[in-house]
Scaffold this active site. Sequence first.
Site, PDB file in Angstrom:
ATOM      1  N   CYS A   1      -6.220  11.492  31.667  1.00  0.00           N
ATOM      2  CA  CYS A   1      -4.915  10.833  31.662  1.00  0.00           C
ATOM      3  C   CYS A   1      -4.061  11.183  30.454  1.00  0.00           C
ATOM      4  O   CYS A   1      -2.844  11.319  30.569  1.00  0.00           O
ATOM      5  CB  CYS A   1      -5.065   9.323  31.806  1.00  0.00           C
ATOM      6  SG  CYS A   1      -6.088   8.538  30.553  1.00  0.00           S
TER       7      CYS A   1
ATOM      8  N   ASP B   1       2.638   6.362  36.038  1.00  0.00           N
ATOM      9  CA  ASP B   1       1.177   6.369  36.001  1.00  0.00           C
ATOM     10  C   ASP B   1       0.697   7.250  37.141  1.00  0.00           C
ATOM     11  O   ASP B   1       0.748   6.858  38.312  1.00  0.00           O
ATOM     12  CB  ASP B   1       0.627   4.950  36.131  1.00  0.00           C
ATOM     13  CG  ASP B   1      -0.889   4.874  36.071  1.00  0.00           C
ATOM     14  OD1 ASP B   1      -1.555   5.940  36.032  1.00  0.00           O
ATOM     15  OD2 ASP B   1      -1.416   3.752  36.075  1.00  0.00           O
TER      16      ASP B   1
ATOM     17  N   HIS C   1      -7.017   4.154  29.279  1.00  0.00           N
ATOM     18  CA  HIS C   1      -6.045   4.725  30.196  1.00  0.00           C
ATOM     19  C   HIS C   1      -4.760   4.975  29.423  1.00  0.00           C
ATOM     20  O   HIS C   1      -4.495   4.301  28.423  1.00  0.00           O
ATOM     21  CB  HIS C   1      -5.799   3.787  31.382  1.00  0.00           C
ATOM     22  CG  HIS C   1      -5.066   4.444  32.512  1.00  0.00           C
ATOM     23  ND1 HIS C   1      -5.469   5.621  33.083  1.00  0.00           N
ATOM     24  CD2 HIS C   1      -3.928   4.087  33.154  1.00  0.00           C
ATOM     25  CE1 HIS C   1      -4.630   5.956  34.046  1.00  0.00           C
ATOM     26  NE2 HIS C   1      -3.673   5.040  34.099  1.00  0.00           N
TER      27      HIS C   1
END
Length: 168
Positions: free
Chosen positions: A18, A91, A74
């Site tokens: 991520c 996201d 994250h």
Amino acid sequence: MEQLISDVSHFHHTPYYCEENVYLLCKKLCTDGIANAEGSDIFVVFISNEKKQIPLWNQKASHRADGVILWDYHVICIQINQGGGPPQVWDLDSSLPFPSPLPSYISETIRPSFKLFSDFNRLFRVVHAPIFLRCFASDRRHMKDSDGNWMQEPPQHEPIVAEGNDLN
């Protein structure tokens, strides 16, 4: 431009990486004119905690109907809307609309009204995108097991090197 913004497939995504995905996302938002050229309207948010166990809902990697998954950390991107609307959350791992308005992203992904055990409380570190883009460098070591094997296949591109730290 609306088509590009709502189509997640226009952005680079390697599952489980991520922070690199968000780096490339920020770069693309800036170069495509979706964000300010220098990124002054975007922020990178790292979500984690000391136990490295944070629950987030509506995540594509989940195998549950509610989309909940327990990440070690994250990373997302938040863009401040200059037009006065709510900030937008970018996201790439979310099953919510892309991007999502911040209030709905918080209520559906973070779920602050959901009572968590203290081990799962989340901490947020916000970094202004211009600083992130200048200073970020990939470190993929945490994605290898004790024998040196990849737990998740790395991105095909070379690790990202911070500006001024070119190894070549």
